[in-house]
Motif scaffolding. Structure first.
Motif, PDB file in Angstrom:
ATOM      1  N   ALA A  68     -26.795   4.714  73.627  1.00  0.00           N
ATOM      2  CA  ALA A  68     -25.888   4.526  74.825  1.00  0.00           C
ATOM      3  C   ALA A  68     -24.333   4.258  73.783  1.00  0.00           C
ATOM      4  CB  ALA A  68     -25.698   3.711  76.342  1.00  0.00           C
ATOM      5  N   SER A  69     -24.328   3.600  73.321  1.00  0.00           N
ATOM      6  CA  SER A  69     -22.916   3.532  72.624  1.00  0.00           C
ATOM      7  C   SER A  69     -22.721   4.122  71.363  1.00  0.00           C
ATOM      8  CB  SER A  69     -23.786   2.098  72.217  1.00  0.00           C
ATOM      9  OG  SER A  69     -23.086   0.865  72.908  1.00  0.00           O
ATOM     10  N   PHE A  70     -23.290   4.557  71.404  1.00  0.00           N
ATOM     11  CA  PHE A  70     -23.787   6.605  70.074  1.00  0.00           C
ATOM     12  C   PHE A  70     -23.408   7.777  70.675  1.00  0.00           C
ATOM     13  CE2 PHE A  70     -24.937  10.438  68.721  1.00  0.00           C
ATOM     14  CZ  PHE A  70     -24.123  10.453  67.436  1.00  0.00           C
ATOM     15  N   LEU A  71     -24.074   7.676  71.924  1.00  0.00           N
ATOM     16  CA  LEU A  71     -22.960   8.923  73.024  1.00  0.00           C
ATOM     17  C   LEU A  71     -22.281   8.615  73.662  1.00  0.00           C
ATOM     18  CD1 LEU A  71     -26.483   9.631  75.253  1.00  0.00           C
ATOM     19  CD2 LEU A  71     -25.924  10.839  73.302  1.00  0.00           C
ATOM     20  N   ARG A  72     -21.566   7.692  73.578  1.00  0.00           N
ATOM     21  CA  ARG A  72     -20.061   7.065  74.595  1.00  0.00           C
ATOM     22  C   ARG A  72     -19.544   7.694  73.090  1.00  0.00           C
ATOM     23  NH1 ARG A  72     -23.042   3.328  77.191  1.00  0.00           N
ATOM     24  NH2 ARG A  72     -23.224   3.275  79.346  1.00  0.00           N
ATOM     25  N   ALA A  73     -19.660   6.852  72.116  1.00  0.00           N
ATOM     26  CA  ALA A  73     -18.829   6.945  71.098  1.00  0.00           C
ATOM     27  C   ALA A  73     -18.303   8.706  70.744  1.00  0.00           C
ATOM     28  CB  ALA A  73     -19.220   6.249  69.685  1.00  0.00           C
ATOM     29  N   ALA A  74     -19.378   8.901  70.255  1.00  0.00           N
ATOM     30  CA  ALA A  74     -20.027  10.556  69.572  1.00  0.00           C
ATOM     31  C   ALA A  74     -19.147  11.538  70.763  1.00  0.00           C
ATOM     32  CB  ALA A  74     -21.214  10.950  69.553  1.00  0.00           C
ATOM     33  N   HIS A  75     -18.833  11.208  71.621  1.00  0.00           N
ATOM     34  CA  HIS A  75     -18.550  11.779  73.133  1.00  0.00           C
ATOM     35  C   HIS A  75     -17.052  11.770  73.062  1.00  0.00           C
ATOM     36  CE1 HIS A  75     -17.424  13.747  77.453  1.00  0.00           C
ATOM     37  NE2 HIS A  75     -16.396  12.551  77.203  1.00  0.00           N
ATOM     38  N   GLN A  76     -16.605  10.569  72.802  1.00  0.00           N
ATOM     39  CA  GLN A  76     -15.249  10.670  72.481  1.00  0.00           C
ATOM     40  C   GLN A  76     -14.620  11.064  71.425  1.00  0.00           C
ATOM     41  OE1 GLN A  76     -15.083   6.154  73.498  1.00  0.00           O
ATOM     42  NE2 GLN A  76     -13.164   6.664  74.893  1.00  0.00           N
ATOM     43  N   ALA A  77     -15.857  11.106  70.545  1.00  0.00           N
ATOM     44  CA  ALA A  77     -14.884  11.792  69.487  1.00  0.00           C
ATOM     45  C   ALA A  77     -14.507  12.925  69.044  1.00  0.00           C
ATOM     46  CB  ALA A  77     -15.844  11.383  67.796  1.00  0.00           C
ATOM     47  N   ASP A  78     -15.591  14.063  69.985  1.00  0.00           N
ATOM     48  CA  ASP A  78     -15.984  15.130  69.982  1.00  0.00           C
ATOM     49  C   ASP A  78     -14.322  15.793  71.070  1.00  0.00           C
ATOM     50  OD1 ASP A  78     -18.346  15.746  68.948  1.00  0.00           O
ATOM     51  OD2 ASP A  78     -19.394  15.820  71.672  1.00  0.00           O
ATOM     52  N   LEU A  79     -14.663  15.365  71.743  1.00  0.00           N
ATOM     53  CA  LEU A  79     -13.040  15.087  72.625  1.00  0.00           C
ATOM     54  C   LEU A  79     -11.939  15.195  72.091  1.00  0.00           C
ATOM     55  CD1 LEU A  79     -13.849  13.552  75.727  1.00  0.00           C
ATOM     56  CD2 LEU A  79     -14.112  15.823  75.970  1.00  0.00           C
ATOM     57  N   ALA A  80     -11.429  14.445  71.200  1.00  0.00           N
ATOM     58  CA  ALA A  80     -10.709  14.072  70.027  1.00  0.00           C
ATOM     59  C   ALA A  80     -10.994  14.727  68.769  1.00  0.00           C
ATOM     60  CB  ALA A  80     -10.201  13.149  69.469  1.00  0.00           C
TER      61      ALA A  80
END
Length: 175
Positions: free
Chosen positions: A38-50
């Motif tokens: 879950a932590s990975f998915l959230r961090a990767a999602h935020q990185a993609d948005l950025a």
């Protein structure tokens, strides 16, 4: 450089252990998502948005054709990754944040405000760091994560992120 080559080899070795038939976002019942996944998915999602926000800015503010092309490529590729990532998160029952992190948002603001003559250097430097962090996060997820759907997502995204890293590091084609 040798350490980075070793790190990329380790990541690819981990990816080669994944089944070739596995599809990102494979259908499966939602389950209680392990904390690492879950932590990975959230961090990767935020990185993609950025990455998408930064790439859009690079297309507008980049001085060199290479930086503008990299911006377009990052928007295209991270948007594709996001399609798979959001499907995996939904299937896993993981709620994703609506925005990048505060640090990522601050960098986006910096991209918008830095003098145009300094944009390319700032963009290339910060994107190299972001892609190195993404590769490290993928290696950690492969080693510690439990959800095969997330590992399949990495199998899809890693070649794109590694190509971005190579283009940033070695000045390869932006395609």
């Amino acid at each position: 450089m040798l350490l980075k080559s070793i790190a990329l080899s380790v990541l690819m070795t981990g990816l080669s252990a994944l089944p070739a038939s596995a599809a990102p976002g494979a259908v499966g019942p939602p389950a209680a998502e392990p904390v690492q996944d879950a932590s990975f998915l959230r961090a990767a999602h935020q990185a993609d948005l950025a990455e998408i926000a930064g790439g859009n800015i690079a297309q507008e503010r980049g001085v060199s054709p290479r930086v503008r092309a990299l911006g377009a490529r990052f928007v295209r590729d991270h948007t594709a990754i996001e399609t798979h990532l959001t499907a995996v998160a939904r299937a896993a029952g993981v709620q994703l944040p609506d925005t990048p992190t505060a640090a990522q948002l601050a960098l986006v603001k910096k991209y918008q405000s830095v003098p145009r003559a300094a944009f390319d250097r700032l963009y290339l430097r910060t994107q190299l760091k972001a892609h190195e962090e993404a590769l490290a996060a993928g290696r950690t997820e492969l080693a510690k994560g439990e959800d095969q759907r997330v590992k399949d997502l990495i199998a899809y995204a890693a070649p794109l992120v590694m190509a971005h890293h190579a283009a940033l590091r070695y000045g390869g084609p932006a395609r």
